[in-house]
Design a protein around this motif. Structure first.
Motif, short mmCIF file in Angstrom:
data_model
loop_
_atom_site.label_atom_id
_atom_site.label_comp_id
_atom_site.label_asym_id
_atom_site.label_seq_id
_atom_site.Cartn_x
_atom_site.Cartn_y
_atom_site.Cartn_z
N ARG A 158 73.13 3.15 81.10
CA ARG A 158 72.51 3.59 79.91
C ARG A 158 70.90 3.12 80.20
NH1 ARG A 158 74.77 4.31 74.47
NH2 ARG A 158 76.70 5.30 74.75
N CYS A 159 70.33 2.88 81.42
CA CYS A 159 69.08 2.43 81.58
C CYS A 159 68.51 3.59 82.32
CB CYS A 159 69.03 1.32 82.88
SG CYS A 159 69.83 -0.14 82.16
N ASP A 160 66.88 3.54 82.07
CA ASP A 160 66.17 4.69 82.44
C ASP A 160 66.15 4.77 84.03
OD1 ASP A 160 63.47 3.62 83.52
OD2 ASP A 160 63.82 2.59 81.63
N PRO A 161 65.83 5.89 84.76
CA PRO A 161 65.93 5.90 86.13
C PRO A 161 64.99 4.92 86.83
CG PRO A 161 65.69 8.08 85.19
CD PRO A 161 65.56 7.14 84.10
N ASP A 162 63.57 4.71 86.39
CA ASP A 162 62.88 3.70 87.07
C ASP A 162 63.49 2.29 86.84
OD1 ASP A 162 60.99 5.86 87.62
OD2 ASP A 162 59.58 5.50 86.00
N THR A 163 63.85 1.99 85.77
CA THR A 163 64.60 0.46 85.57
C THR A 163 65.79 0.64 86.70
OG1 THR A 163 63.72 0.34 83.40
CG2 THR A 163 65.70 -0.95 83.99
N THR A 164 66.66 1.62 86.79
CA THR A 164 67.70 1.53 87.51
C THR A 164 67.30 1.39 88.91
OG1 THR A 164 68.98 2.78 85.95
CG2 THR A 164 69.77 2.65 88.27
N ALA A 165 66.27 2.26 89.46
CA ALA A 165 65.92 1.95 90.85
C ALA A 165 65.46 0.71 90.94
CB ALA A 165 64.89 3.18 91.05
N TRP A 166 64.69 0.07 90.28
CA TRP A 166 64.06 -1.25 90.41
C TRP A 166 65.13 -2.33 90.32
CZ3 TRP A 166 64.00 -5.58 87.23
CH2 TRP A 166 63.28 -6.66 87.73
N ALA A 167 66.07 -2.36 89.56
CA ALA A 167 67.08 -3.14 89.60
C ALA A 167 68.00 -3.27 90.53
CB ALA A 167 68.00 -3.21 88.16
N VAL A 168 68.35 -1.93 90.95
CA VAL A 168 69.26 -1.89 92.35
C VAL A 168 68.64 -2.44 93.75
CG1 VAL A 168 70.04 -0.17 93.81
CG2 VAL A 168 70.56 0.04 91.13
N SER A 169 67.21 -2.20 93.61
CA SER A 169 66.66 -2.72 95.00
C SER A 169 66.59 -4.17 94.90
CB SER A 169 65.15 -2.17 94.88
OG SER A 169 64.38 -2.97 93.82
N ARG A 170 66.75 -4.96 93.58
CA ARG A 170 66.71 -6.41 93.65
C ARG A 170 67.85 -6.93 93.84
NH1 ARG A 170 62.10 -8.45 90.93
NH2 ARG A 170 62.71 -10.44 91.94
N LEU A 171 68.97 -6.24 93.77
CA LEU A 171 70.58 -7.00 93.95
C LEU A 171 70.70 -7.55 95.26
CD1 LEU A 171 72.60 -4.00 92.16
CD2 LEU A 171 72.12 -6.16 91.22
N GLY A 172 71.53 -8.60 95.16
CA GLY A 172 71.80 -9.28 96.25
C GLY A 172 73.18 -9.61 96.80
N PRO A 173 73.34 -10.29 97.60
CA PRO A 173 74.84 -10.41 98.18
C PRO A 173 75.46 -11.59 97.11
CG PRO A 173 73.46 -11.57 99.67
CD PRO A 173 72.70 -10.82 98.80
N GLN A 174 76.84 -11.37 97.15
CA GLN A 174 77.62 -12.37 96.12
C GLN A 174 78.84 -12.84 97.02
OE1 GLN A 174 76.83 -13.20 92.86
NE2 GLN A 174 78.51 -14.59 92.66
N PRO A 175 79.00 -14.31 97.04
CA PRO A 175 80.22 -14.73 97.63
C PRO A 175 81.45 -14.29 96.89
CG PRO A 175 78.51 -16.33 97.22
CD PRO A 175 78.27 -15.08 96.54
N LEU A 176 82.33 -13.72 97.81
CA LEU A 176 83.65 -13.40 97.27
C LEU A 176 84.25 -14.62 96.57
CD1 LEU A 176 85.72 -11.33 96.60
CD2 LEU A 176 86.72 -11.74 99.03
N ILE A 177 83.95 -15.88 97.06
CA ILE A 177 85.05 -17.01 96.60
C ILE A 177 84.56 -17.30 95.24
CG2 ILE A 177 82.98 -18.53 97.48
CD1 ILE A 177 86.76 -19.13 97.34
N THR A 178 83.41 -16.95 94.66
CA THR A 178 82.87 -17.19 93.28
C THR A 178 83.70 -16.45 92.47
OG1 THR A 178 81.40 -15.32 93.33
CG2 THR A 178 80.39 -17.51 93.87
N LEU A 179 84.60 -15.36 92.68
CA LEU A 179 85.14 -14.59 91.94
C LEU A 179 86.45 -14.97 92.00
CD1 LEU A 179 83.65 -11.19 92.64
CD2 LEU A 179 82.90 -12.65 91.00
N GLN A 180 86.98 -15.97 92.90
CA GLN A 180 88.38 -16.29 92.98
C GLN A 180 88.51 -17.51 92.76
OE1 GLN A 180 88.15 -15.24 97.39
NE2 GLN A 180 89.26 -13.50 97.30
N GLN A 181 87.64 -18.18 91.98
CA GLN A 181 87.58 -19.70 91.81
C GLN A 181 87.84 -19.67 90.32
OE1 GLN A 181 84.23 -20.89 93.57
NE2 GLN A 181 85.40 -22.32 94.91
N ALA A 182 88.69 -20.65 89.58
CA ALA A 182 88.96 -21.01 88.29
C ALA A 182 87.84 -22.24 87.58
CB ALA A 182 90.23 -21.36 87.80
#
Length: 252
Positions: free
Chosen positions: A164-188
């Protein structure tokens, strides 16, 4: 340490602390911090370890929560602690700190004891019966390296995170995304703060990652207010004024 983006102190009785979700950084809160400053509300957006401007190594859920606690210790006023998406798991563990007066879950994982982001995403009642119905297959856009770090394929990130974001915001945000450790999603989480803190849950009804029905179930856990917006997974872009108003009201 990547705390960055501090709002100016104002007349509000509380400070807002903003915790980003997976693959993001403090940068995603830029508009919110600025808007809160305009309302006289002090706000701080934190980079979790290895994210955004933080140059240290990536961590796990518990080191992410410890980073938030380190910031909470420095606060002079009660804190409205906000978590987006995976950041909900972080504030669930960190939010039992005595400086926290209110929790805000933004299309976030309000996990229970023994529950992980991954188990919650697939194990909620009705999950098996609900088809994608045109929703992006987010898993297909997750690229997992041999060392257990997950990156997002850009076109999938755009479709699933920022629909639901405009194209410029989307492009800017996607370019800023970084890596995420899988373990963070596997811990309680080691603590479940929503059991003893007032909370607000924001359901984002056009979220293409955290299913709205799962959000509604998690909202029922939280002893507080539930609001629902026709937002994507990124209301800090697509519904920023609503979010600013909500957080300012809670802080004031």
């Amino acid at each position: 340490m990547g705390y960055g983006l501090a709002g100016v102190p104002g007349d509000a009785t509380s400070t807002v602390v903003l915790v980003h979700g997976a693959w993001h950084g403090a940068w995603c809160w830029d508009h919110i911090v600025d808007g809160l400053a305009d309302r006289g509300v002090a706000a701080e957006a934190i980079d979790l370890p290895g994210h955004g401007e933080d140059q240290g190594p990536l961590g796990d859920l518990h080191s992410d929560a410890a980073r938030v606690r380190d910031l909470l210790v420095t606060q002079k006023r009660p804190v409205v602690l906000v978590g987006h998406s995976y950041g909900g798991a972080v504030i669930t563990e960190a939010g039992d700190h005595p400086m926290v007066s209110h929790l805000v879950y933004l299309c976030a994982m309000a996990l229970d004891a023994g529950e992980t982001c991954m188990s919650a995403a697939v194990g909620w009642p009705g999950a098996a019966e609900i088809s994608h119905d045109g929703r992006p297959d987010f898993g297909s856009g997750m690229v997992v390296s041999d060392d257990g770090v997950v990156n997002l394929e850009p076109s999938m990130a755009a479709a699933a995170l920022f629909n639901r974001c405009d194209p410029d915001t989307t492009a800017w945000a996607v370019s800023r995304l970084g890596p995420q450790p899988l373990i963070t999603l596997q811990q309680a989480p080691d603590a479940v703060a929503w059991r003893n803190r007032p909370s607000t849950y924001v359901v984002c009804a056009d979220d293409q990652i955290v299913h709205p029905e799962l959000q509604r179930l998690m909202a029922k856990r939280c002893a507080g207010m539930t609001v629902e917006w026709e937002s994507d997974h990124s209301p800090f872009f697509s519904h920023k004024q609503r979010l600013i108003d909500l957080l300012a009201d809670l802080a004031e």
